[in-house]
Every structure is written in C-alpha cells, then in structure tokens.
Design an enzyme around this catalytic site. Structure first.
Site, short mmCIF file in Angstrom:
data_model
loop_
_atom_site.label_atom_id
_atom_site.label_comp_id
_atom_site.label_asym_id
_atom_site.label_seq_id
_atom_site.Cartn_x
_atom_site.Cartn_y
_atom_site.Cartn_z
N ASP A 137 0.86 -1.24 0.08
CA ASP A 137 -0.07 0.10 0.00
C ASP A 137 0.69 1.23 0.00
O ASP A 137 0.22 2.32 0.27
CB ASP A 137 -1.01 0.10 1.31
N ASP A 290 -7.74 -7.32 13.71
CA ASP A 290 -7.32 -8.68 13.86
C ASP A 290 -8.07 -9.30 15.25
O ASP A 290 -8.30 -10.28 15.28
CB ASP A 290 -5.66 -8.72 14.29
#
Length: 534
Positions: A137, A290
């Site tokens: 990214d 997460d």
C-alpha cells in the site's frame, strides 16, 4: 521628594495587599466548596477506583494461578491437540500437502521490506504448495518500485510470489488483507499465514503450525509468540518488552489454556481460511481488525491455539512518537470494538455463558478498559488529590498492597528486567494517560477513533542480522517532542508535592516528585535516550 518616597513605599504595600486579598478570596472559595462538593466527589472516586483495583487484582491472581498450574503439571495447550509431522505421499506427491498463502502487508517500509520479503520467501514448504503475497500500500513511488523489484528478484529464483497493489488505502491493513483474499489464486488455498513487515519467521514456521490445523478441525488460528530483536536498544524498548512479555507469557497462554480464545495479534499467526470466511472476513470498522476477526470467529465456535515455544522475530518502536501512536491504536481500537460487539456477544447462542462472561468481563472490560483508566485516574489523579483533601483517606491495602501485588505479577514475564521495575512503573503510569484518553475516544467514538498511523520501523532488525546500518533518522524535532498533556500532569503532581512538603501530613511528596519528573521527561520526549545494562 518626601511625596515620591511615600508613593514608592505605598506601591509594594498595595501589591502585597492585593495579593493577600486574592489569596483570602481563593481560600474562602475553597473552604466553601471543599466540604459539600470536593470531599464527597473524591470519596466516591476513591471507592470506584478501589473497586476497579480489586477487579484488576482478582484478574491478575486468577491468571497467575492458571499459568502456575499449566507450568506445574505441564498442561500446555498444544498438548491437548493432535500434532503429527507432515509426511510425503508416494502416490499423491506434493498434492498431499495443503496449499498455504503467506500475506505480507506493507506501507512505505523502506528499512525492512527486503528483510520481510526474504523471511517470507525463506519459509520451508513444498514450492508448488505455497504462495507469497506482498500487499503493498506504499504511497512513495520509489519504495513501491523497490518492493516490486525485490519481488521480481525472488520470482526469478522460482518462488511463487505475487506483488499486489490497489489504487486506494481504504480500510488500511484490513482493506489490504481483504483485497488480497479476493484474488482468484487464493481460492485454492487452505490456510493463510500473516506477517507484518518487520516480522521474520524461522524457515520451519509452517512445519510447526500447519499440522495442528490439519489434524484438528476445530482449530481456526495458531498464534506464535513475538521475539523482540531490539529490546536492548534503549530504556523505552526494555519497558515495552516487560509489558508485552506479560501479555504473551501469561494472558495469551491462559486464554489458550482455558477458553481456547485470545486476541489475534495481527501477525505471526496462521488462519484456517474456511474459519476466516465463516466469521465474515476482514472488517475495517475499528483499528484492531485482528481482534475483531478473532472475536467473531470465536463466537462461531472456533478454537485458537497459542504456541509459546514458537517465536517470531520482530522490532519494537524505538521512538516515543511511534510508540504513542501505536498505543493509541491498541487502546482506542479494543474499546471501540467492545462498544460495537458487546450486544452481539450477549445475544450469541453458539458459545457458553462462561465464555461470554470471559470475553465481555475479563478480555474486554477489565483488561482493555478498567486497567488503563484505573492506572491513570487512581494513581496519577485521585491518590495525589487526597494530599490536598486529607479528609479523604485511602486505605493502605488499596494504595500500597494491591498495586504492589499487581506490579510484581506483571513483572514475572521478564525476570531479567526486575532491576528496572521502578522505571517500568513510572513509564506505565505516564503511558496510562494516553491509553486512558484513547480508551475514552474509543468508547465514545470521538475524533481520532479510526486514526491509523503505521508504526515507524528503523531497520534495527536488519542491522543486527546483516551488519548493515540502516539510514539514521533524526530523533529530535520540536513538534514531535513537546507533549503538553504529560507536562500538565507533571505540574499537577509537582505542585501537590510542594503542598505536601509545606502543609501536608501524608509524606507522599517523594512519589509525587519522582512521578512528576517522569511526566516531564516523557513530556519533552527524552525517554529512550538511556541504554540500561542487562
């Protein structure tokens, strides 16, 4: 001349009179609001803080008992599950091995991209049964080109590596992982291993984790422990090591041993893709994608396994700026996730009542909310305030015994740093200011709730392994160093310390001055400049 002399004499007297008048007015106001307002509010605050301290103590003692029994009887979580080494099949050949996807998300990782890609490509597994996926990214075109060239270099060596980019950063890390899972070649994969850009798994990582997933269909996640390659760099990294070692040595182990649940650490773990998809995949509604995935998968009935003996090297933030941003994300995200998921957890029908209580009370409320707020509000605000308001008395068991026991239980994770315990207490008290602020932002969904700033890596891992010096980054920038919140709390503690010396009866001033000094040091960004001896 006599008139001038008399005027000169009158002026100081006038100023002194005005000063005395202001002092008397302030004293009068204080005496009028102290008994009916300040004292009751402070007493209520003390009671609430003592209740939260007891909650923290019970939680720590419970985990201490569980981990002691696990160590004493050798009942590590991995012994409850079947594990057999993967074997070659003469007839099926390599097709008998499951297909594994390895994802490495990165963002402008100039210092560590070679290290992370090299470690991922160095994983031992049949070459036709593994795909390395680099999710880049990066917004810096130079870094982007370097990462792409590194991927091409490994591809020329026969490694099945895919370089993936997207035209936006929506969802940050969660968005990148989600986009990576949409690729057509991922459909053939059974498991996905995830490593952040500064993580370096050992070549045998997959051989030690995948068999658990192959032979135990109820397992969704295998989580490895982090090993910090730069923990000795400075005092700040040593303090971080002490905090995180408790998390891995106790919290993760206990969660795995009791309810087969713990928060996924976002890296150094292997997921069963079927479980990941059943849980709804990656979501970017908080900054802890997460933990979000782990809670959702657990509510579907999946179990997790933590392997304390399997360690993956990584790098700790070595600048205070990077550490503050990281702690904001780690404190704000869980609180915000708690707000979003508490009713979903309560309504869930697939898990037991005890597991719901564990997730809501222990995992979220005590560890992610109460711990941060109590540490700052009680020990840095309420307890010092009782010096100025002696009518409010904090019992010794709440002011001394409980925090001492909690501190000692926290310190067992890093025995080599016991001599730094006082520094760690001061460090954690200061950091609790930022964690409390972030927790409140998360609970209220205020501004900065979804702020995501990638933790800066300085390439220390690269220096340690290859002897190559990473480019030196400037450590001093005025805008990065002056933190008014810490300085403000430092002055608050300092002035109460002065009051205690002059008028107080608690003889609390030594703690107040030392803690104020710690707030000043971190307020001006000087933490980390001292390198302790081992």
């Amino acid at each position: 001349m006599d008139q001038l002399s008399s005027t000169t004499t009158i002026l100081p007297e006038a100023f002194q009179g005005a000063k005395d008048d202001i002092t008397m007015q302030l004293s009068l106001i204080w005496s009028q609001i102290k008994a009916p307002l300040i004292v009751p509010l402070l007493r209520i605050s003390v009671v609430l803080c003592l209740c939260m301290s007891v909650m923290m103590l019970i939680e720590r003692v419970y985990m201490g008992i569980v981990i002691s029994l696990v160590k004493l009887f050798g009942r590590k979580p991995e012994k409850r599950y079947k594990w057999e080494p993967m074997k070659d099949d003469v007839e099926l050949g390599n097709s008998s091995y499951p297909m594994v996807l390895v994802q490495v998300p990165m963002y402008n990782e100039r210092e560590v991209y070679q290290l992370s890609i090299g470690a991922a490509c160095g994983l031992s597994w049949p070459s036709d049964r593994i795909i390395i996926q680099i999710l880049d990214d990066s917004t810096d075109p130079t870094i982007k080109e370097l990462v792409q060239l590194e991927c091409q270099r490994w591809a020329s060596k026969g490694v099945n590596i895919k370089y993936e980019v997207r035209d936006n950063r929506n969802g940050y890390k969660a968005g990148a992982l989600k986009e990576g899972m949409k690729r057509s070649y991922v459909k053939q994969c059974d498991y996905v291993a995830i490593f952040d850009a500064d993580f370096q798994p050992e070549p045998d990582y997959l051989w030690r984790t995948i068999p658990f997933l192959v032979h135990n269909n109820e397992l969704a996640l295998i989580q490895a422990r982090w090993k910090f390659v730069n923990s000795d760099e400075c005092l700040m990294t040593r303090m971080q090591e002490m905090s995180l070692d408790y998390h891995f040595t106790v919290e993760q182990e206990v969660g795995s041993s009791t309810y087969a649940f713990f928060g996924f650490n976002g890296t150094a773990g292997v997921w069963r893709i079927a479980a990941l998809n059943e849980a709804g995949g990656w979501k970017d509604r908080t900054t802890v994608e997460d933990m979000d995935l782990a809670v959702r998968a657990s509510l579907k009935g999946w179990k997790f396994l933590y392997l304390s003996d399997l360690k993956v090297k990584n790098e700790l933030p070595s600048t205070f700026k990077a550490y503050r941003y990281q702690q904001h994300r780690w404190s704000c995200g869980p609180a915000n996730l708690f707000r979003k998921m508490v009713m979903e957890i309560i309504r869930n029908k697939k898990v037991t009542l005890w597991k719901k209580i564990h997730v809501i009370y222990s995992f979220f409320f005590v560890r992610k909310v109460v711990a941060h707020i109590t540490t700052f509000v009680f020990y840095c605000i309420i307890l010092p305030a009782t010096v100025v308001v002696p009518e409010v008395v904090v019992p010794k068991w709440g002011a001394v015994y409980i925090p001492s026991i909690i501190t000692l239980l926290n310190a067992v994770g890093t025995p080599r740093s016991l001599h730094l315990l006082v520094f760690w207490i001061l460090f954690e008290n200061v950091m609790s200011l930022h964690r409390t602020k972030a927790t409140i932002i998360g609970l209220l969904e205020a501004s900065r709730v979804n702020e995501w700033i990638v933790t800066e890596k300085l390439g220390d891992a690269l220096k340690g392994k290859a002897g190559v010096k990473a480019p030196k980054k400037p450590r001093f920038r005025i805008g990065d160093r002056i933190h008014l919140l810490e300085i403000g709390v430092g002055f608050y503690l300092f002035f109460i310390g002065v009051y205690d010396v002059m008028f107080g009866k608690n003889h609390f001033f030594i703690y107040l001055f030392i803690q104020a000094f710690a707030f000043f040091i971190m307020g001006f960004g000087y933490v980390g400049t001292f390198v302790p001896s081992s």
